[in-house]
Design a protein around this motif. Structure first.
Motif, PDB file in Angstrom:
ATOM      1  N   VAL A 135       0.805  -1.216   0.000  1.00  0.00           N
ATOM      2  CA  VAL A 135       0.000   0.000   0.000  1.00  0.00           C
ATOM      3  C   VAL A 135       0.842   1.272   0.000  1.00  0.00           C
ATOM      4  O   VAL A 135       0.608   2.188  -0.785  1.00  0.00           O
ATOM      5  N   ILE A 136       1.832   1.340   0.866  1.00  0.00           N
ATOM      6  CA  ILE A 136       2.580   2.586   1.062  1.00  0.00           C
ATOM      7  C   ILE A 136       3.519   2.882  -0.105  1.00  0.00           C
ATOM      8  O   ILE A 136       3.573   4.014  -0.594  1.00  0.00           O
ATOM      9  N   SER A 137       4.255   1.897  -0.575  1.00  0.00           N
ATOM     10  CA  SER A 137       5.171   2.136  -1.690  1.00  0.00           C
ATOM     11  C   SER A 137       4.453   2.684  -2.924  1.00  0.00           C
ATOM     12  O   SER A 137       4.938   3.641  -3.540  1.00  0.00           O
ATOM     13  N   PRO A 138       3.279   2.140  -3.304  1.00  0.00           N
ATOM     14  CA  PRO A 138       2.568   2.739  -4.441  1.00  0.00           C
ATOM     15  C   PRO A 138       2.148   4.199  -4.203  1.00  0.00           C
ATOM     16  O   PRO A 138       2.148   5.005  -5.131  1.00  0.00           O
ATOM     17  N   ILE A 139       1.823   4.548  -2.964  1.00  0.00           N
ATOM     18  CA  ILE A 139       1.503   5.948  -2.660  1.00  0.00           C
ATOM     19  C   ILE A 139       2.741   6.811  -2.872  1.00  0.00           C
ATOM     20  O   ILE A 139       2.674   7.874  -3.490  1.00  0.00           O
ATOM     21  N   PHE A 140       3.889   6.337  -2.385  1.00  0.00           N
ATOM     22  CA  PHE A 140       5.138   7.078  -2.571  1.00  0.00           C
ATOM     23  C   PHE A 140       5.526   7.143  -4.045  1.00  0.00           C
ATOM     24  O   PHE A 140       6.041   8.164  -4.505  1.00  0.00           O
ATOM     25  N   ASP A 141       5.273   6.067  -4.795  1.00  0.00           N
ATOM     26  CA  ASP A 141       5.541   6.100  -6.239  1.00  0.00           C
ATOM     27  C   ASP A 141       4.742   7.210  -6.911  1.00  0.00           C
ATOM     28  O   ASP A 141       5.259   7.949  -7.744  1.00  0.00           O
ATOM     29  N   ALA A 142       3.495   7.328  -6.547  1.00  0.00           N
ATOM     30  CA  ALA A 142       2.600   8.283  -7.198  1.00  0.00           C
ATOM     31  C   ALA A 142       2.834   9.728  -6.761  1.00  0.00           C
ATOM     32  O   ALA A 142       2.589  10.646  -7.544  1.00  0.00           O
ATOM     33  N   HIS A 143       3.322   9.938  -5.538  1.00  0.00           N
ATOM     34  CA  HIS A 143       3.328  11.298  -5.008  1.00  0.00           C
ATOM     35  C   HIS A 143       4.675  11.824  -4.513  1.00  0.00           C
ATOM     36  O   HIS A 143       4.817  13.037  -4.365  1.00  0.00           O
ATOM     37  N   CYS A 144       5.632  10.973  -4.230  1.00  0.00           N
ATOM     38  CA  CYS A 144       6.842  11.424  -3.529  1.00  0.00           C
ATOM     39  C   CYS A 144       8.147  11.191  -4.287  1.00  0.00           C
ATOM     40  O   CYS A 144       9.075  11.991  -4.185  1.00  0.00           O
ATOM     41  N   ARG A 145       8.225  10.103  -4.994  1.00  0.00           N
ATOM     42  CA  ARG A 145       9.515   9.693  -5.550  1.00  0.00           C
ATOM     43  C   ARG A 145       9.946  10.474  -6.778  1.00  0.00           C
ATOM     44  O   ARG A 145      11.059  10.289  -7.257  1.00  0.00           O
ATOM     45  N   GLU A 146       9.117  11.344  -7.238  1.00  0.00           N
ATOM     46  CA  GLU A 146       9.540  12.225  -8.325  1.00  0.00           C
ATOM     47  C   GLU A 146      10.738  13.067  -7.857  1.00  0.00           C
ATOM     48  O   GLU A 146      11.658  13.344  -8.618  1.00  0.00           O
ATOM     49  N   CYS A 147      10.721  13.458  -6.599  1.00  0.00           N
ATOM     50  CA  CYS A 147      11.823  14.253  -6.022  1.00  0.00           C
ATOM     51  C   CYS A 147      12.661  13.443  -5.036  1.00  0.00           C
ATOM     52  O   CYS A 147      13.872  13.617  -4.962  1.00  0.00           O
TER      53      CYS A 147
END
Length: 133
Positions: free
Chosen positions: A52-64
């Motif tokens: 659950v959490i990694s996909p959220i970070f993929d979508a919103h955080c890992r760009e930066c």
């Protein structure tokens, strides 16, 4: 017979066109086309980093906040994996940023706030001890 042939030649394309129109309308009636989102049911979800959490970070955080850009765009925080999130970021700071509380930089920067459901999932994950799998 000629009347039947001309009638058939007229009706067949009309029926095919009508069928195609109806199929197109039926296909447009899905969640991705504006129907209400499914209800958020965090209490009954199994929330782990991997599921659950990694996909959220993929979508919103890992760009930066990724290995290549962390020092340039991500203030030195590399959230490219589970260990990185646990090593660099305190739960208090993470929640302050994603909830956009006073005194914390709003995350994700220059983008919409995470959904209330995604924030609830992150809170539940932290409260459960941040399980990985």
């Amino acid at each position: 017979m000629p009347i039947f042939d001309s009638f058939s030649a007229f009706i067949r394309p009309a029926l095919v066109g009508t069928a195609a129109l109806l199929l197109g309308l039926a296909a447009s009636c899905t969640y991705s086309h504006g129907d209400p989102a499914p209800e958020c049911d965090v209490a009954n979800e199994t929330i782990t980093y991997a599921r659950v959490i990694s996909p959220i970070f993929d979508a919103h955080c890992r760009e930066c906040h990724n290995t290549a850009d962390a020092n340039v765009k991500g203030a030195g925080y590399d959230f490219s994996n589970y260990q990185g999130i646990n090593q660099y970021y305190s739960p208090t700071r993470m929640l302050g940023c994603i909830k956009r509380l006073p005194g914390y930089p709003p995350m994700p920067q220059n983008r919409d706030k995470l959904s209330d459901c995604d924030i609830q999932r992150i809170e539940a994950w932290i409260a459960a001890g941040k399980p990985n799998n």
